[in-house]
Design an enzyme around this catalytic site. Structure first.
Site, PDB file in Angstrom:
ATOM      1  N   LYS A  11     -15.748  70.277 -40.167  1.00 39.88           N
ATOM      2  CA  LYS A  11     -14.639  71.110 -40.646  1.00 39.88           C
ATOM      3  C   LYS A  11     -14.849  71.474 -42.110  1.00 39.88           C
ATOM      4  O   LYS A  11     -15.331  70.650 -42.883  1.00 39.88           O
ATOM      5  CB  LYS A  11     -13.298  70.355 -40.508  1.00 39.88           C
ATOM      6  CG  LYS A  11     -13.138  69.642 -39.178  1.00 39.88           C
ATOM      7  CD  LYS A  11     -11.794  68.945 -39.033  1.00 39.88           C
ATOM      8  CE  LYS A  11     -11.803  68.004 -37.849  1.00 39.88           C
ATOM      9  NZ  LYS A  11     -12.390  66.692 -38.094  1.00 39.88           N
TER      10      LYS A  11
ATOM     11  N   HIS B  63     -10.266  73.301 -41.702  1.00 37.08           N
ATOM     12  CA  HIS B  63      -9.569  72.014 -41.632  1.00 37.08           C
ATOM     13  C   HIS B  63      -8.041  72.162 -41.718  1.00 37.08           C
ATOM     14  O   HIS B  63      -7.300  71.524 -40.979  1.00 37.08           O
ATOM     15  CB  HIS B  63     -10.090  71.090 -42.737  1.00 37.08           C
ATOM     16  CG  HIS B  63      -9.961  69.635 -42.411  1.00 37.08           C
ATOM     17  ND1 HIS B  63     -10.870  68.699 -42.822  1.00 37.08           N
ATOM     18  CD2 HIS B  63      -9.023  68.951 -41.723  1.00 37.08           C
ATOM     19  CE1 HIS B  63     -10.490  67.504 -42.393  1.00 37.08           C
ATOM     20  NE2 HIS B  63      -9.375  67.628 -41.725  1.00 37.08           N
TER      21      HIS B  63
ATOM     22  N   ASP C 266     -16.685  63.959 -33.893  1.00 38.02           N
ATOM     23  CA  ASP C 266     -15.846  64.803 -34.748  1.00 38.02           C
ATOM     24  C   ASP C 266     -15.850  64.302 -36.182  1.00 38.02           C
ATOM     25  O   ASP C 266     -15.346  63.224 -36.480  1.00 38.02           O
ATOM     26  CB  ASP C 266     -14.402  64.783 -34.212  1.00 38.02           C
ATOM     27  CG  ASP C 266     -13.458  65.629 -35.055  1.00 38.02           C
ATOM     28  OD1 ASP C 266     -13.277  66.809 -34.725  1.00 38.02           O
ATOM     29  OD2 ASP C 266     -12.927  65.118 -36.061  1.00 38.02           O
TER      30      ASP C 266
ATOM     31  N   TYR D 253     -14.397  63.978 -44.876  1.00 36.62           N
ATOM     32  CA  TYR D 253     -14.567  62.561 -44.541  1.00 36.62           C
ATOM     33  C   TYR D 253     -15.704  61.911 -45.324  1.00 36.62           C
ATOM     34  O   TYR D 253     -15.858  60.685 -45.277  1.00 36.62           O
ATOM     35  CB  TYR D 253     -14.834  62.365 -43.031  1.00 36.62           C
ATOM     36  CG  TYR D 253     -13.782  62.927 -42.104  1.00 36.62           C
ATOM     37  CD1 TYR D 253     -12.543  63.341 -42.579  1.00 36.62           C
ATOM     38  CD2 TYR D 253     -14.024  63.047 -40.748  1.00 36.62           C
ATOM     39  CE1 TYR D 253     -11.589  63.876 -41.728  1.00 36.62           C
ATOM     40  CE2 TYR D 253     -13.070  63.570 -39.887  1.00 36.62           C
ATOM     41  CZ  TYR D 253     -11.859  63.994 -40.382  1.00 36.62           C
ATOM     42  OH  TYR D 253     -10.909  64.523 -39.535  1.00 36.62           O
TER      43      TYR D 253
HETATM   44  P1  NAD Z   1      -6.146  57.579 -33.876  1.00 37.91           P
HETATM   45  O1  NAD Z   1      -4.858  57.950 -33.256  1.00 37.91           O
HETATM   46  O2  NAD Z   1      -7.409  57.846 -33.149  1.00 37.91           O
HETATM   47  O3  NAD Z   1      -6.026  56.045 -34.219  1.00 37.91           O
HETATM   48  C1  NAD Z   1      -7.107  55.317 -34.714  1.00 37.91           C
HETATM   49  C2  NAD Z   1      -6.667  53.905 -35.013  1.00 37.91           C
HETATM   50  O4  NAD Z   1      -6.039  53.314 -33.876  1.00 37.91           O
HETATM   51  C3  NAD Z   1      -7.874  53.005 -35.315  1.00 37.91           C
HETATM   52  O5  NAD Z   1      -8.178  53.023 -36.680  1.00 37.91           O
HETATM   53  C4  NAD Z   1      -7.414  51.652 -34.823  1.00 37.91           C
HETATM   54  O6  NAD Z   1      -6.703  51.032 -35.854  1.00 37.91           O
HETATM   55  C5  NAD Z   1      -6.487  51.989 -33.705  1.00 37.91           C
HETATM   56  N1  NAD Z   1      -7.107  51.883 -32.360  1.00 37.91           N
HETATM   57  C6  NAD Z   1      -7.980  52.737 -31.767  1.00 37.91           C
HETATM   58  N2  NAD Z   1      -8.247  52.341 -30.511  1.00 37.91           N
HETATM   59  C7  NAD Z   1      -7.549  51.214 -30.304  1.00 37.91           C
HETATM   60  C8  NAD Z   1      -7.399  50.346 -29.197  1.00 37.91           C
HETATM   61  N3  NAD Z   1      -8.018  50.577 -28.040  1.00 37.91           N
HETATM   62  N4  NAD Z   1      -6.589  49.256 -29.338  1.00 37.91           N
HETATM   63  C9  NAD Z   1      -5.942  49.009 -30.490  1.00 37.91           C
HETATM   64  N5  NAD Z   1      -6.027  49.815 -31.575  1.00 37.91           N
HETATM   65  C10 NAD Z   1      -6.825  50.901 -31.481  1.00 37.91           C
HETATM   66  O7  NAD Z   1      -6.147  58.237 -35.348  1.00 37.91           O
HETATM   67  P2  NAD Z   1      -7.185  59.029 -36.270  1.00 37.91           P
HETATM   68  O8  NAD Z   1      -8.423  58.273 -36.526  1.00 37.91           O
HETATM   69  O9  NAD Z   1      -6.427  59.500 -37.433  1.00 37.91           O
HETATM   70  O10 NAD Z   1      -7.538  60.331 -35.388  1.00 37.91           O
HETATM   71  C11 NAD Z   1      -8.693  60.423 -34.588  1.00 37.91           C
HETATM   72  C12 NAD Z   1      -9.671  61.414 -35.153  1.00 37.91           C
HETATM   73  O11 NAD Z   1      -9.053  62.681 -35.346  1.00 37.91           O
HETATM   74  C13 NAD Z   1     -10.184  61.063 -36.564  1.00 37.91           C
HETATM   75  O12 NAD Z   1     -11.124  60.030 -36.574  1.00 37.91           O
HETATM   76  C14 NAD Z   1     -10.722  62.403 -37.003  1.00 37.91           C
HETATM   77  O13 NAD Z   1     -11.994  62.642 -36.428  1.00 37.91           O
HETATM   78  C15 NAD Z   1      -9.673  63.365 -36.441  1.00 37.91           C
HETATM   79  N6  NAD Z   1      -8.635  63.729 -37.438  1.00 37.91           N
HETATM   80  C16 NAD Z   1      -8.480  65.046 -37.765  1.00 37.91           C
HETATM   81  C17 NAD Z   1      -7.532  65.440 -38.688  1.00 37.91           C
HETATM   82  C18 NAD Z   1      -7.363  66.899 -39.021  1.00 37.91           C
HETATM   83  O14 NAD Z   1      -6.625  67.229 -39.960  1.00 37.91           O
HETATM   84  N7  NAD Z   1      -7.996  67.787 -38.314  1.00 37.91           N
HETATM   85  C19 NAD Z   1      -6.713  64.494 -39.312  1.00 37.91           C
HETATM   86  C20 NAD Z   1      -6.880  63.160 -38.968  1.00 37.91           C
HETATM   87  C21 NAD Z   1      -7.814  62.786 -38.025  1.00 37.91           C
END
Ligand code: NAD
Length: 285
Positions: free
Chosen positions: A80, A113, A50, A55
């Site tokens: 997106k 998005h 994704d 990004y």
């Molecule tokens: P997430 O909830 O996936 O959290 C990611 C963070 O959690 C990592 O940076 C790390 O610090 C921690 N983490 C992950 N796995 C872990 C583990 N097993 N143990 C300990 N810590 C851990 O948050 P995110 O990255 O914001 O969301 C995931 C994805 O969603 C993004 O990468 C992106 O592709 C998408 N996204 C979309 C939008 C949108 O507006 N559509 C906005 C934000 C993110």
């Protein structure tokens, strides 16, 4: 115990299939780091990746995919359209650039998005056109609330097959998820882990200890069992593996309820309604 695995899929209203669990790449901008994270994820069994124009890593994602050396139909790629590229002509032109950066002939899923009040319908008209042209297999939205979907339905020929929204135990969004289910729209959780903000919650810690699993695994298992798709992000090989290793245990109905009850309606990011009004997701743009 259900028989789901990292390769389990949802079938969209348009008939296409998408893996339930994916890998998010927001904030991974270092090319080598991204190539290695995507390789680790693929080797662990992840098939959905994704990204987004916003990004600024579509080109690195393209390289990472090429580096896998697998057949195109073995992976599922989402990107997106950013707010500044909304509007019919800008969607068409900017998507062509996205495809070039990704070095792909098509993407599996293209999302709006964020909803914005300017270009609301013409953006969607471009999405329908891109699908008609075969450059995009499925079309969906992100950060759309019920009212946005109902408004879109007044003019759309085809409705989004997926809505990617912020949802995690502190923002469980059941009303929206139920609405999506009733309308045959898959809900996909972004920030499915609440970006790490929930790992120390006593309820999560208690359940994790009982199952000998990590807090992250319990949260992702909860996402799976409540019927949403989810795309956690990490750059660490061990965490990427850990996040995919959630198919050998099950939360009881009571544990599911306990997690449902820690909801705080607390957002990490912007209020979609405000982005709709302002026309961009600040502080970007
Ligand atoms: P997430 O909830 O996936 O959290 C990611 C963070 O959690 C990592 O940076 C790390 O610090 C921690 N983490 C992950 N796995 C872990 C583990 N097993 N143990 C300990 N810590 C851990 O948050 P995110 O990255 O914001 O969301 C995931 C994805 O969603 C993004 O990468 C992106 O592709 C998408 N996204 C979309 C939008 C949108 O507006 N559509 C906005 C934000 C993110």
């Amino acid at each position: 115990m259900d028989k789901k695995s990292l390769s389990s899929t949802f079938t969209f209203a348009d008939g296409n299939k998408m893996p339930i669990q994916g890998f998010g790449v927001y904030k991974i901008t270092d090319e080598q780091q991204l190539i290695s994270a995507v390789k680790d994820a693929y080797d662990d069994g992840y098939r959905l990746f994704d990204t987004a124009q916003m990004y600024k890593n579509e080109a690195a994602v393209g390289k990472a995919i090429k580096n896998l050396g697998v057949k195109r139909d073995q992976i599922f790629v989402t990107t997106k359209i950013a707010e500044e590229n909304q509007g019919y002509d800008k969607v068409m032109a900017s998507f062509e650039d996205s495809l070039k950066r990704l070095e792909l002939d098509y993407v599996d899923l293209l999302l709006v998005h964020w909803p914005i009040h300017t270009h609301f319908f013409e953006t969607w008209r471009a999405f329908e056109k891109l699908k008609e042209q075969g450059l995009v297999k499925s079309i969906g939205v992100s950060n759309y609330g019920m009212i946005h979907l109902e408004y879109l339905a007044t003019k759309a020929n085809e409705m989004p097959v997926l809505d990617q929204i912020e949802t995690h135990p502190y923002l469980n969004q059941y009303a929206m998820i139920n609405y999506n289910k009733a309308h045959n729209i898959v809900t996909q959780a972004w920030a499915p882990l609440g970006r790490g903000s929930i790992f120390d919650d006593p309820v999560i810690v208690k359940i994790a200890t009982a199952h000998n699993k990590s807090a992250a695994q319990v949260i992702l298992r909860w996402q799976l069992q409540r019927g949403v798709s989810f795309i956690p992000k990490s750059v660490h090989a061990d965490r990427i593996k850990e996040n995919g290793d959630i198919y050998d245990f099950e939360l009881s109905d009571e544990e599911m309820k306990m997690i449902d009850q820690i909801n705080k309606n607390k957002r990490i990011s912007q209020e979609p309604e405000m982005v709709y009004e302002i026309g961009h997701q600040y502080p970007h743009g």
